[in-house]
Each structure stands twice: as C-alpha cells, then as structure tokens.
Design a protein around this motif. Structure first.
Motif, mmCIF file in Angstrom:
data_model
loop_
_atom_site.group_PDB
_atom_site.id
_atom_site.type_symbol
_atom_site.label_atom_id
_atom_site.label_comp_id
_atom_site.label_asym_id
_atom_site.label_seq_id
_atom_site.Cartn_x
_atom_site.Cartn_y
_atom_site.Cartn_z
ATOM 1 N N UNK A 92 111.299 1.696 49.236
ATOM 2 C CA UNK A 92 110.301 2.737 49.491
ATOM 3 C C UNK A 92 109.200 2.704 48.437
ATOM 4 N N UNK A 93 109.576 2.626 47.177
ATOM 5 C CA UNK A 93 108.593 2.590 46.083
ATOM 6 C C UNK A 93 107.687 1.370 46.210
ATOM 7 N N UNK A 94 108.269 0.213 46.493
ATOM 8 C CA UNK A 94 107.481 -1.006 46.585
ATOM 9 C C UNK A 94 106.630 -1.041 47.855
ATOM 10 N N UNK A 95 107.124 -0.467 48.934
ATOM 11 C CA UNK A 95 106.323 -0.390 50.163
ATOM 12 C C UNK A 95 105.107 0.498 49.918
ATOM 13 N N UNK A 96 105.316 1.643 49.273
ATOM 14 C CA UNK A 96 104.185 2.526 48.961
ATOM 15 C C UNK A 96 103.183 1.801 48.075
ATOM 16 N N UNK A 97 103.672 1.081 47.073
ATOM 17 C CA UNK A 97 102.763 0.319 46.199
ATOM 18 C C UNK A 97 101.977 -0.706 47.012
ATOM 19 N N UNK A 98 102.641 -1.360 47.963
ATOM 20 C CA UNK A 98 101.950 -2.317 48.830
ATOM 21 C C UNK A 98 100.901 -1.644 49.693
ATOM 22 N N UNK A 99 101.245 -0.476 50.249
ATOM 23 C CA UNK A 99 100.290 0.247 51.087
ATOM 24 C C UNK A 99 99.060 0.676 50.290
ATOM 25 N N UNK A 100 99.254 0.943 49.008
ATOM 26 C CA UNK A 100 98.138 1.372 48.160
ATOM 27 C C UNK A 100 97.178 0.224 47.843
ATOM 28 N N UNK A 101 97.518 -0.991 48.267
ATOM 29 C CA UNK A 101 96.595 -2.120 48.079
ATOM 30 C C UNK A 101 95.685 -2.315 49.285
ATOM 31 N N UNK A 102 95.915 -1.528 50.341
ATOM 32 C CA UNK A 102 95.138 -1.669 51.576
ATOM 33 C C UNK A 102 94.039 -0.602 51.597
#
Length: 123
Positions: free
Chosen positions: A27-37
């Motif tokens: 969850x933490x890493x997915x959110x971090x990934x989404x914040x790059x979009x």
C-alpha cells in the motif's frame, strides 16, 4: 479474499491472506508510485488531486484501481490510466494491474488534499 484500501481513508482495513506487513508495504509503495503520476495540465499528482478512489490488493497480488478524471473531457484521458497502471505495476511484488476509470462519485476540488491546494494556490 482481498485487501481493499480506500486510499484516503485511515486506518486501513485488512481482509487479505497476505501478511499485514506485506499489505502495508504494498500500500505504501503503491501510493508512492501513484504520487509520481501527474496530469500534464495540472502541477499536482493524481493522488493528491483525489483522482484515485480505490485500490484493491488481491491475494494473488493483482491490484485493481478505480480512478476518475477532473472532467470527462480531460485531454489526458487516454494516457493517465496507462500511467497509473505502469506506476502501480512498477512496485516490487505487484502482479497484474487493472485500472478502471469511474465517474461516480464525480470529482470535485473538495477531494484534493491540502498539499494539492497549496501547489495550486487554491486557499
């Protein structure tokens, strides 16, 4: 079973066969990934804009994402879902990613985080 994380909700509920620590990491890493979009026309990431409605991490590590756009006529409508899919798929341990664009509830500026409001000077 699956783990559904309403991304803006806290605390996160876990209903997955995956260990809690692994679900939290994903969850933490997915959110971090989404914040790059970023929407190419708006200088804030899609997570802070409130465009991500739901992320579901399934037992097989596949991930379903429900997102919206600021408007149905968004010029980036063709590319943003693919960008989201790629960002989530780049997280180690994530399987197949399915992104669906939904229109209910409709997006409004109230969905934005304080960070997005600050970036967009919407105070």
């Amino acid at each position: 079973m699956s783990d559904t994380a309403e991304i803006k909700a806290s605390p996160m509920e876990t209903h997955s066969a995956l260990p809690r620590e692994e679900t939290e990491r994903l969850t933490t890493e997915i959110i971090a990934g989404l914040k790059t979009v970023f929407d190419p026309e708006i200088p804030a990431d899609i997570y802070e804009l409130g465009l991500i409605y739901k992320v579901e991490i399934k037992d097989d590590r596949s991930v379903d994402v429900q997102m919206t756009l600021t408007t149905p006529n968004c010029p980036a409508a063709g590319e943003l879902p693919t960008m989201v899919e790629n960002a989530v798929a780049s997280v180690p341990g994530v399987g197949v990613v399915d992104v669906k664009v939904v229109w209910e509830p409709p997006w409004s500026p109230e969905r934005m985080s304080d960070e997005a409001r600050l970036v967009l000077n919407m105070w």
